[in-house]
Motif scaffolding. Structure first.
Motif, PDB file in Angstrom:
ATOM      1  N   TYR A 127      37.172  48.362  52.156  1.00 35.92           N
ATOM      2  CA  TYR A 127      37.807  47.686  51.023  1.00 35.92           C
ATOM      3  C   TYR A 127      39.247  48.183  50.865  1.00 35.92           C
ATOM      4  N   ALA A 128      39.428  49.495  50.889  1.00 38.17           N
ATOM      5  CA  ALA A 128      40.771  50.074  50.740  1.00 38.17           C
ATOM      6  C   ALA A 128      41.703  49.583  51.846  1.00 38.17           C
ATOM      7  N   GLN A 129      41.179  49.465  53.046  1.00 41.36           N
ATOM      8  CA  GLN A 129      42.000  49.070  54.193  1.00 41.36           C
ATOM      9  C   GLN A 129      42.310  47.573  54.213  1.00 41.36           C
ATOM     10  N   HIS A 130      41.338  46.740  53.853  1.00 38.42           N
ATOM     11  CA  HIS A 130      41.498  45.300  54.052  1.00 38.42           C
ATOM     12  C   HIS A 130      41.631  44.480  52.770  1.00 38.42           C
ATOM     13  N   CYS A 131      41.224  45.015  51.627  1.00 32.94           N
ATOM     14  CA  CYS A 131      41.134  44.191  50.422  1.00 32.94           C
ATOM     15  C   CYS A 131      42.025  44.660  49.274  1.00 32.94           C
ATOM     16  N   ALA A 132      42.198  45.968  49.164  1.00 32.21           N
ATOM     17  CA  ALA A 132      42.883  46.532  48.004  1.00 32.21           C
ATOM     18  C   ALA A 132      44.319  46.052  47.855  1.00 32.21           C
ATOM     19  N   SER A 133      44.983  45.716  48.952  1.00 29.22           N
ATOM     20  CA  SER A 133      46.378  45.276  48.839  1.00 29.22           C
ATOM     21  C   SER A 133      46.493  43.978  48.041  1.00 29.22           C
ATOM     22  N   CYS A 134      45.469  43.171  48.026  1.00 25.05           N
ATOM     23  CA  CYS A 134      45.503  41.925  47.246  1.00 25.05           C
ATOM     24  C   CYS A 134      44.674  42.017  45.966  1.00 25.05           C
ATOM     25  N   HIS A 135      43.503  42.653  46.026  1.00 25.45           N
ATOM     26  CA  HIS A 135      42.601  42.700  44.875  1.00 25.45           C
ATOM     27  C   HIS A 135      42.769  43.965  44.037  1.00 25.45           C
ATOM     28  N   GLY A 136      43.651  44.876  44.472  1.00 23.14           N
ATOM     29  CA  GLY A 136      43.888  46.116  43.741  1.00 23.14           C
ATOM     30  C   GLY A 136      42.926  47.214  44.163  1.00 23.14           C
ATOM     31  N   PRO A 137      43.360  48.463  44.108  1.00 33.08           N
ATOM     32  CA  PRO A 137      42.536  49.589  44.539  1.00 33.08           C
ATOM     33  C   PRO A 137      41.207  49.705  43.796  1.00 33.08           C
ATOM     34  N   GLY A 159      39.935  46.950  42.116  1.00 33.84           N
ATOM     35  CA  GLY A 159      39.478  45.584  41.890  1.00 33.84           C
ATOM     36  C   GLY A 159      40.107  44.916  40.687  1.00 33.84           C
ATOM     37  N   GLU A 160      41.212  45.484  40.190  1.00 36.75           N
ATOM     38  CA  GLU A 160      41.844  44.961  38.983  1.00 36.75           C
ATOM     39  C   GLU A 160      42.620  43.659  39.212  1.00 36.75           C
ATOM     40  N   GLY A 161      42.765  43.267  40.463  1.00 32.50           N
ATOM     41  CA  GLY A 161      43.503  42.040  40.774  1.00 32.50           C
ATOM     42  C   GLY A 161      44.952  42.330  41.086  1.00 32.50           C
ATOM     43  N   GLY A 162      45.636  41.338  41.504  1.00 28.94           N
ATOM     44  CA  GLY A 162      47.039  41.425  41.891  1.00 28.94           C
ATOM     45  C   GLY A 162      47.394  40.093  42.499  1.00 28.94           C
ATOM     46  N   ILE A 163      47.682  40.083  43.793  1.00 31.44           N
ATOM     47  CA  ILE A 163      47.893  38.821  44.503  1.00 31.44           C
ATOM     48  C   ILE A 163      46.593  38.033  44.513  1.00 31.44           C
ATOM     49  N   GLY A 164      45.488  38.750  44.737  1.00 32.83           N
ATOM     50  CA  GLY A 164      44.153  38.146  44.714  1.00 32.83           C
ATOM     51  C   GLY A 164      43.532  38.308  43.337  1.00 32.83           C
ATOM     52  N   PRO A 165      42.475  37.567  43.062  1.00 34.42           N
ATOM     53  CA  PRO A 165      41.856  37.639  41.729  1.00 34.42           C
ATOM     54  C   PRO A 165      41.173  38.974  41.464  1.00 34.42           C
ATOM     55  N   GLU A 166      40.983  39.250  40.186  1.00 35.24           N
ATOM     56  CA  GLU A 166      40.268  40.445  39.750  1.00 35.24           C
ATOM     57  C   GLU A 166      38.826  40.378  40.245  1.00 35.24           C
ATOM     58  N   LEU A 167      38.305  41.520  40.684  1.00 36.16           N
ATOM     59  CA  LEU A 167      36.907  41.626  41.094  1.00 36.16           C
ATOM     60  C   LEU A 167      36.133  42.566  40.173  1.00 36.16           C
ATOM     61  N   ALA A 168      36.819  43.583  39.646  1.00 33.90           N
ATOM     62  CA  ALA A 168      36.161  44.598  38.816  1.00 33.90           C
ATOM     63  C   ALA A 168      35.517  43.960  37.593  1.00 33.90           C
ATOM     64  N   GLY A 169      34.226  44.214  37.468  1.00 31.71           N
ATOM     65  CA  GLY A 169      33.508  43.746  36.296  1.00 31.71           C
ATOM     66  C   GLY A 169      33.126  42.278  36.300  1.00 31.71           C
ATOM     67  N   VAL A 170      33.589  41.504  37.262  1.00 29.06           N
ATOM     68  CA  VAL A 170      33.299  40.067  37.243  1.00 29.06           C
ATOM     69  C   VAL A 170      32.758  39.514  38.563  1.00 29.06           C
ATOM     70  N   VAL A 171      32.777  40.312  39.622  1.00 32.70           N
ATOM     71  CA  VAL A 171      32.448  39.783  40.943  1.00 32.70           C
ATOM     72  C   VAL A 171      31.012  39.266  41.016  1.00 32.70           C
ATOM     73  N   VAL A 172      30.056  39.979  40.422  1.00 35.86           N
ATOM     74  CA  VAL A 172      28.658  39.541  40.476  1.00 35.86           C
ATOM     75  C   VAL A 172      28.462  38.283  39.634  1.00 35.86           C
TER      76      VAL A 172
END
Length: 128
Positions: A58-68, A70-83
Motif C-alpha cells: 500500500y505504501a509503495q503503490h497506493c499511498a501517493s494517491c490515497h494518502g499514507p 487512507g485520508e485521500g488526496g489525488i485519489g479518494p479517501e479510503l480510511a473509514g469508508v472503504v468497506v
C-alpha cells in the motif's frame, strides 16, 4: 541395382530431413506461442516464497494517491469508508486489478496475492 538403392537412400534422407525440419519448426513455434500466451505474473511457487506485506505494498503503490493513512488526496479517501463503499471484497479486488476512472490498473504489476494483501490491508487497517 546399386543406383536404385542410392536413389532410394537419398530420397529417404531427403524425406527424413524435411520431416525433422518441420518438427523442429513446429516445436519452436509452439514454444514461442506458449511463452507469448503465458501469464507474465510470477508463478504460484514464486509468489508463495515470500510473505506478502499489504501495508508495505500500500505504501509503495497506493499511498501517493490515497494518502499514507487512507485520508485521500489525488485519489479518494479510503480510511473509514472503504468497506462501506465496497462491501464485496471481490469487487474491491477487481477495482485494484483493472483500475477505475483515473486509478491505474495494478493487475499487470502485482500478483493476485499482492493485490489481495493490499485489499485486506485497506479493509482491516484503514477500516470501515
Amino acid at each position: 541395382m546399386t543406383e536404385m538403392t542410392d536413389r532410394s537412400a537419398a530420397r529417404l534422407w531427403g524425406v527424413l530431413g524435411a520431416t525433422l525440419g518441420f518438427v523442429v519448426t513446429l516445436v519452436v513455434g509452439l514454444t514461442i506461442v506458449t511463452i507469448g500466451l503465458s501469464d507474465s505474473r510470477p508463478s504460484a511457487a514464486m509468489r508463495g516464497a515470500v510473505p506478502v506485506d499489504g501495508g508495505a505494498l500500500y505504501a509503495q503503490h497506493c499511498a501517493s494517491c490515497h494518502g499514507p493513512t487512507g485520508e485521500g488526496g489525488i485519489g479518494p479517501e479510503l480510511a473509514g469508508v472503504v468497506v462501506e463503499r465496497y462491501p464485496d471484497p471481490e469487487i474491491h479486488v477487481l477495482i485494484v486489478e483493472a483500475g477505475r476512472g483515473a486509478m491505474p490498473a495494478f493487475g499487470a504489476r502485482l500478483t493476485e496475492d499482492q493485490i489481495r494483501a493490499v485489499v485486506d490491508y485497506e479493509r482491516t487497517e484503514l477500516g470501515s
